[in-house]
Structure formats: structure tokens, C-alpha cells
Design an enzyme around this catalytic site. Structure first.
Site, PDB file in Angstrom:
ATOM      1  N   GLY A 249       1.049  -1.458   0.117  1.00 34.63           N
ATOM      2  CA  GLY A 249       0.510  -0.185   0.273  1.00 34.63           C
ATOM      3  C   GLY A 249       0.420   1.092  -0.017  1.00 34.63           C
ATOM      4  O   GLY A 249       2.060   1.139  -0.039  1.00 34.63           O
ATOM      5  N   HIS A 250      -0.123   2.358  -0.239  1.00 35.52           N
ATOM      6  CA  HIS A 250       0.910   3.834  -0.421  1.00 35.52           C
ATOM      7  C   HIS A 250       1.642   4.063   1.566  1.00 35.52           C
ATOM      8  O   HIS A 250       1.615   3.504   1.782  1.00 35.52           O
ATOM      9  CB  HIS A 250       0.117   4.846  -0.756  1.00 35.52           C
ATOM     10  CG  HIS A 250      -0.997   4.942   0.115  1.00 35.52           C
ATOM     11  ND1 HIS A 250      -2.301   5.337  -0.191  1.00 35.52           N
ATOM     12  CD2 HIS A 250      -1.696   4.294   0.726  1.00 35.52           C
ATOM     13  CE1 HIS A 250      -3.172   5.250   0.637  1.00 35.52           C
ATOM     14  NE2 HIS A 250      -2.942   5.045   1.779  1.00 35.52           N
ATOM     15  N   ASN A 251       3.296   4.822   0.746  1.00 33.81           N
ATOM     16  CA  ASN A 251       3.750   4.694   1.983  1.00 33.81           C
ATOM     17  C   ASN A 251       4.600   4.035   2.376  1.00 33.81           C
ATOM     18  O   ASN A 251       4.936   3.359   3.530  1.00 33.81           O
ATOM     19  CB  ASN A 251       2.924   5.853   2.610  1.00 33.81           C
ATOM     20  CG  ASN A 251       2.318   6.791   2.035  1.00 33.81           C
ATOM     21  OD1 ASN A 251       2.392   7.911   0.799  1.00 33.81           O
ATOM     22  ND2 ASN A 251       0.824   7.356   2.152  1.00 33.81           N
TER      23      ASN A 251
END
Lengths: 339, 339, 339
Positions: A249-251
Site C-alpha cells: 500500500g501507499h507510503n
């Protein structure tokens, strides 16, 4: 031996060269020739095998292989006529010997006439771009790379030297180091799952303004997905390897040498320190910190930080010792015997 | 700030315009200029940040941002020289400001010379079709759409206005509303998993004669799969969003505003009412009904209907309160202390 | 009825022919004409339906269908004017009638001008190769195959007759039998997840020198992945079917007629005997043997061999009876009542 239609062989090779590749010692005629590698159970006198798991010791004693890479403890068990190639790391040694016999073909430099390459894209020396690949405006691809058929490289993407982008993968909004491998269908840099609910029941997308950074020697498995960051970047540390059908997922940020096995998923903003292993189908919620060398068990559901060098299993996860104790109790409940 | 190679910025913008976009009130000079957005921890005086989680309150007090979008409760904590942009919905407000600074590029109208578009396909005005896209016989694509490289649109498919079909996705046997987004590698409309065993141990395919219907503003994540219906249709209600690597089986129907997080799976013929949330890696068996606003927890295994507004976790799933009580008991068993 | 844009119909057909296709007996006028198939709830007098689940018996009694394929036990419940087509296998019968009305279109022989086909590739008679497909050096494709748009077939791959490789799939290092189907985005033959740790904390790839062998009538779902073997082959036995987003690790071998449902994963070197069923999201660790006709439950986590004809559930998995007993006890713990 390996099917020559798919795995051209470079042999034969001298035993002395094989031993040197394996980092192994041996006794015998270093000029003896070998044609290839094969498993213990099927190898013949011109083939090299290995043993790294005592489970297969019986296969060792019965092997027809001409040489076997193994640890000192098994050296005297090799049959007569078979040379023991002794090393403390037989699996690594065999990987190097297999690569000696079947070196990965080098890229064939050049851009296929059907590739669509933006005028201002920069392609390094010795790089191969295959049929129907698409390289976007301002992209920069390093030297000695392989870009297979139908790969899509988005505008501005930077790719280091000696990378391999295999058929059907796509990469955008990303900076790749050197020796990065994207397996078929891998998806790098797309918009992550971020949106704001509105008072009238709709969702508005939160622009995802970060990138994906893949360190040197990172490998991403087939059909795996790595979303770009929302403001910062999604970062996979050098040498880390992701198996197939993994979701990042993002980050998310990982340290070096992390391993994420098939179908595992790591939610947004979770941080893995160095050398973390996440086993198959495990899931980690967001905003966690997983300490160095922690090991997350298969199908685990991790909802809290995990300290360094800690092994957890279960969903929700708990230290392994507790987990097995709980499972033993549960099994007794299932067998109709009270705890 | 966002990497300009990937996120061209449209600024600078006036504080008054930023506040209007955010739906926020402020005190100060509406003519003050800002260049972009950035996180609290790294923003400078020409950048706008936001706070929507008290976990980051300390970052707020230390920020170098020129303006911060936040709720009233935090307004007095913004540093001197920093403007508080006050709104009850800071996350939504920031999404709109980020979009103001980095508007999504409009499609560049036109069909790439390498795109293969059937003679009787209809392409709406202002739509962009990228390199190596394939558009099948009788397909109809609306106005202002973006069809990226190597997208495959099957015969007869209907796509509404302002849709975005990103690199490598494929869609067949489907009707899409407006503003639908298919992320890279999404697979829409393929044959579902239906077959009849024969007396002599073979499987014969059950023809899948339905379609996929995606409502307005539906988004489907990277490498996610939605199978067409077997006789009726598989339907995803307006505004619903699916994350990456999600599996939607044939004949599933969802209401509006459903959320399905990464790697979750919904088996055939299960129905979700409006605003259901299915968390990461959850699985639902077939032929269930999930009531409106129910929330299915991460890794849950749902085998029974779930009433409206009910939260469940676990595999097999149970109401959340029961689940945590059971887990607490199980943890005690694992720690060696009896229930 | 099925949407004619997507499912051209071949009707009308005579009741006698429909009955023969279904393997069903009936009473009435064999010359009566029917136009298509439809579900019980919506079918009209020119349409054929079926019932194979008593859950829908009420829909049977109320149906407007002109004929219903069903078991003897339900024959007297069909409404007046509706013909019962009686067979012991209504689901199979209906599959054959649906295929009669909507036969799968045959491949249109020929190679699209945009397909890149190696000079020494061999393409069988009657095979269709679509736009932007890429067929590598020395590949051999059988007769009557369909290779859709943007499919990538690697060097040396062998594909039997009547196979269907759907949009965006990729296959390398593989030998496929006849009647094999690869659904969109399936990934066959890529390098598996094998590497040796080095003393200085890096990972070196273990060359994966095996292949993937898919038996006759094997089907692989959308975006599913099958890795090639490391020394031996990864083998999927004849007639086996894999759903979407499934992961098959290197050196897995299955017998005939195995079923692997969506998002399940089988780790390396595990062996499935004939007719094993692995339900959705289940996971199997490596080096296991699963006996013939065993059934692995949804979300199960299998860490040990499973005997033939055994049903297991849970993670770690246990025989189904024990699992439900354990779950009942756990539920009581959650409800606050001691075991």
C-alpha cells in the site's frame, strides 16, 4: 538436465572451475568435465547436484551424479565415483554452479521497431527494448537493461542499470535503482487507495503525489502491486524481494533485504526495518513498525508493532510460542477434551 | 513538494482560492501566494499541509508550513506565521486543495496511430486512445475518456463519459457508467468459475451469459478481477471502490458506495447493500446478503448473512465484541493461564 | 435473455434437440421451438431454465419458462404449459443447452498483421492470432487455437490444439496440452521465488531451470500465476481448474481434476493427488502431500499432509468435525460463557 529449448547450456565445464564457482573444496581431477546440473534423484555422471537438507540424505547415498555440492557432514556419504564439493553453504554454491552452466542471456542491445519510445526518453547503452514496449516522455533507462514485450514505462520514470522489466509489467511515478527485476504483470506506481468521504455519501479521490522508490537489487513478483506514496514515497529497500500477487500500500517503507512471500499484503504507511520476513498470505494493518529481522508467519494478521527479532503467528498475531500453546488448547477443545 | 517530473503543479494559488477549494475559513491575507502542498513534517512557508489525526498534533505545532487545513479544535495550535484553514472536514478539504495544485491532466483527444480500433467502434469527443490499445467491434466509448497504452476493450463494450482505463487493463462483456476508473491490470468481464462435473470425472464449462455493470464513479484497483454474470449480471453500484488484487465472483451485486480493500474476495451471488466496507484480505462465501453499512473486518471469513450496520471479524466471522472477547480468552490460553 | 451484443444466439432450437443436448427425457411436442435460456425468475415461454438447488423450488413453481431442466423429484412441480426436461444431472444438462444456444465462436483463422511472430515459430491450422500478440522463437502453437490481443508466448513454448490464450496473458518456459485455457492476465512460467542468502546479507537468485506443464483441458483464471520448476517441472494435471488470483509455487504438482478457488495459494513442491479441492483464499505450505479427493476449506492454512478423502478447515487446519467443535467452544468464550 534442463530443457535446452528454454535453458541453453554453456558447458561443459571443468571440475576445478565448478568448485571455484561454488566456493567449494574437493579431492580429485580438476580437469574432469561436467555437462550440467540435475537433482540428486535423476543426475548422471556428467551432472552436478547438491544436498542442503538432510531430508534428502538417502537420495544422496543413491545418487548417480558425478559431483554433489554439500556440507562437510555429508561428504563421506557421497557414493564411490562421485566427487564431494564441500562448502558450508551448499545452496548458495549450487546457485552459482547452476548459473555457470546456464548463464542468464545478456540483453540484445537495440530497440524493436514496434516499440513506442518518446523522443526525449533516454535509453542506456546495451539496453534491449522489446516489441510493443511503450516508453513515456522524459523516461530514462540505464545501461544493460532488458525491457520485454508490452512493458509500459510511464513519463519521467528513472530506471538504473542492468534492470529487467519482464513482459506486461507497468511502472509509473517511480525511480528504480540498478539490478531491479519486475516480473510479468507487476504494477508499480499506480494511485493508491485514498479518498475522502463527502457529506453526501460520495468519495473524492485524495491525489497521490508521491512516488515509488525501488532500491538496488529489488525484485517484484508476477502480478504484484506497489502503490505510489500519497505525499511521501513508497520505498522498498535494497535487495528486498517480493513474491507474486503481493500488495504494497501507499507510503509503506521497507529496509534492506526484506522478504514478502506470495499473496501477502502490507497496508499503507507501515514500516519494515531491515531483513524482515513476511510469509505467504500474511496481512499487516497500516501505520505499524516491524522491527529488524522480525518474522511474520503465514496467514498472520498483524495489528500491532512487532519488536526486532520477534516471530509472530496467528490473526490477530501473537508471539509464536503463545500461538502454538493457544492452538494446542484450541485443538483439545475441538477434540472434545476440555483444556 | 511533489516531484514535478510526475506531478506538474498549477500554482501558485491565492490563499483565498485555496480556502474556497477547501471549504475552509481563515484569518489573514487572502492574496498570500502558495506554491504547493506538503506533509506537516517537511512543508515550508509556501506550502499547505493538513491535520486530520490527533496522532500528528505534535507535528502540527512544529510545522514550517505556511498554512494548515485542520478542524477548529486544532486551530490555535498552528505556529505563529502559519494560517489555519478551518473546516470540519480537513481530509476532504486537503484532497480538494491538492487537486487544485495538481489537477489531473485532461485526456489529449485523439487516437494513437498504433491503436487498433474496429471500424464500427464509436469513440466520443475529447477521448484519448493510447498506443497499442485495442477496441473491439461495436464498442462505444464516451466523451472525455482516457484509454491508456495496451488496454483491451472487447466487442460490444459500452463505456460512459470521463472514464479512465489505465495501462494493461482489459474489459469485455461489460457496460460502464461515467467516471469509471480501471487501474492498471484490472480484468473486467471474463468468464467466471462455473463448470459442471460429468459422471466420468471431467468438468464442462457452464457458459457465462451475463455481463459486468459498473455504476458511475466506480473504481477498480490494479490487477483486480470482476467476473461477468452466469445468467444475470455482476453489478458494482455507483461510487463503489475496489482496491488492488480484489476478486469479485460472478453474479455478485453491490449497492452504492461499497469499499473493498486489497486482496479481499467476494464469492459468487453474494449481495452487498449500500455502503458496506470489506477490509483487506477478507473473504465472503457465496449467496450471502450483507446489510447496509456493515463492516467486515480484515481477514474475516464470512459464511452467513450480516445484518445492516453490524461489524464482524474473525474466521468464521462473529460480531466484533464477541470476537475480541474470544481472542482475549484465546490469548490467555496461549499465555498458559486458563480462561 | 443473454445480451445479443455479447452472446450471439444460434437458435431457435427444437425441444427434441434441446432434450438430447441435455440428456433429458420429456413429454410433449418435440418440434416446439425455443429461442434461448434464462433464469427461472425471468424466463418466458420461449426460454429454457433449470433447477438444481431446492432453494429455488418456489421460483420453479412460479416460473414463466417454457421448459425447465430438473431432476425427477421436481418434475411435477413445473407449472402447466411448462415442459419438464428430466435428468439426474440438471446442472450439466443446462450447461450443454446453454452451449447449444450460445456456442463459443470458433477462432477466425489467421494472424493479425500487427502480431509479431518469430520466423521459426509454427502455427497450426485454423489458429487465430490477435492484434499485438507476440510469439517467440521456436514456439509451436497447435491447430484451432485462439490467441487474443497482446498475449505473449515465449521462445520454445509448446501449445497443443484448441487452446485459448486470452487477452494479456503471458506464457514462457512451458508446454501446454490441448484445450488449455489461460484467462486474461494469467502468468505462466516465470521464475519462481528461489534465492540463496549470502554471508554479507544479500540474496542470490537460484536459477529456475524447470518448466510448467499444463495437462489437457487445464484452465487458469485471470491474473493467476504459475511459476516454473527449479529443477523439475511444475505440473498441473489434466482437467484441473484454477480460479482467479491463484498462486502456484515452483515444483507444485497436481493430479487430474483438481480445483483451486480464487486467491488460494500453494507453496513450492507441494503435491496434490487427483480431484483435490482447495477453496477460496486457502494456503498450503510447501513440501506437503494432499491425498486424492481431499477438500481444503476456505481460508484454511494447511501445514501438514492431508489424507485422501479428508476435509479440513482452519488455520492451522484440522479435520472439519474438530474445527467446528473448536469454533463452537470459541464462540461460547466470546459470548462470555465458559466452555
Amino acid at each position: 538436465m534442463a530443457d535446452p529449448r528454454f535453458f541453453p547450456a554453456s558447458g561443459p565445464h571443468r571440475l576445478a572451475d565448478i568448485a571455484r564457482a561454488a566456493g567449494a573444496s574437493f579431492e580429485g581431477d580438476g580437469e574432469r568435465r561436467f555437462a550440467g546440473v540435475a537433482p540428486l534423484q535423476s543426475a548422471g555422471p556428467e551432472e552436478v547436484s547438491f544436498l542442503d537438507n538432510r531430508r534428502y540424505a538417502e537420495a544422496l547415498r543413491a545418487t548417480g551424479a558425478g559431483a554433489v555440492i554439500c556440507a562437510q557432514a555429508f561428504a563421506e556419504q557421497v557414493p564411490a565415483g562421485c566427487v564431494a564439493l564441500v562448502t558450508a553453504q551448499p545452496y548458495l554454491g549450487f546457485a552459482r554452479v547452476a548459473a555457470l552452466f546456464h548463464p542468464r542471456p545478456a540483453p540484445v542491445p537495440g530497440i524493436h521497431p514496434t516499440a513506442v519510445v518518446a523522443a526525449d526518453a533516454v535509453i542506456g547503452e546495451g539496453t534491449e527494448i522489446g516489441p510493443y514496449a511503450v516508453v513515456g516522455a522524459g523516461a530514462r533507462i540505464g545501461a544493460g537493461c532488458l525491457v520485454e514485450a508490452q512493458v509500459t514505462i510511464g513519463a519521467g520514470v528513472e530506471i538504473g542499470d542492468h534492470c529487467r522489466l519482464l513482459a506486461h509489467c507497468s511502472v509509473s511515478h517511480a525511480i528504480l535503482g540498478s539490478h531491479v527485476v519486475l516480473h510479468p504483470g507487476a504494477r508499480i506506481g499506480q494511485e493508491g487507495f485514498g479518498f475522502a468521504p463527502t457529506p453526501d455519501g460520495r468519495f473524492e479521490t485524495m491525489p497521490q503525489l508521491g512516488r515509488v522508490l525501488l532500491g538496488d537489487h529489488v525484485e517484484v513478483g508476477a502480478n504484484s502491486c506497489i502503490d505510489r506514496g500519497s505525499q511521501g514515497d513508497t520505498v522498498i529497500g535494497p535487495g528486498s524481494r517480493l513474491d507474486n500477487l503481493v500488495q504494497i500500500g501507499h507510503n509503506v517503507r521497507t529496509g534492506r533485504g526484506c522478504i514478502v512471500v506470495g499473496q501477502a499484503g502490507i497496508s499503507g504507511s507501515t514500516v519494515l526495518e531491515d531483513y524482515v520476513t513476511v510469509a505467504a498470505q500474511a496481512g499487516l494493518t497500516g501505520h505499524l513498525r516491524i522491527g529488524a529481522q522480525a518474522r511474520i508467519g503465514a496467514q498472520a494478521g498483524v495489528m500491532n508493532d512487532v519488536p526486532a527479532k520477534t516471530d509472530v503467528m496467528g490473526s490477530p498475531s501473537m508471539p509464536v510460542r503463545e500461538f502454538w500453546r493457544a492452538m494446542a488448547k484450541l485443538k483439545k477443545l475441538g477434540a472434545g477434551r476440555e483444556g
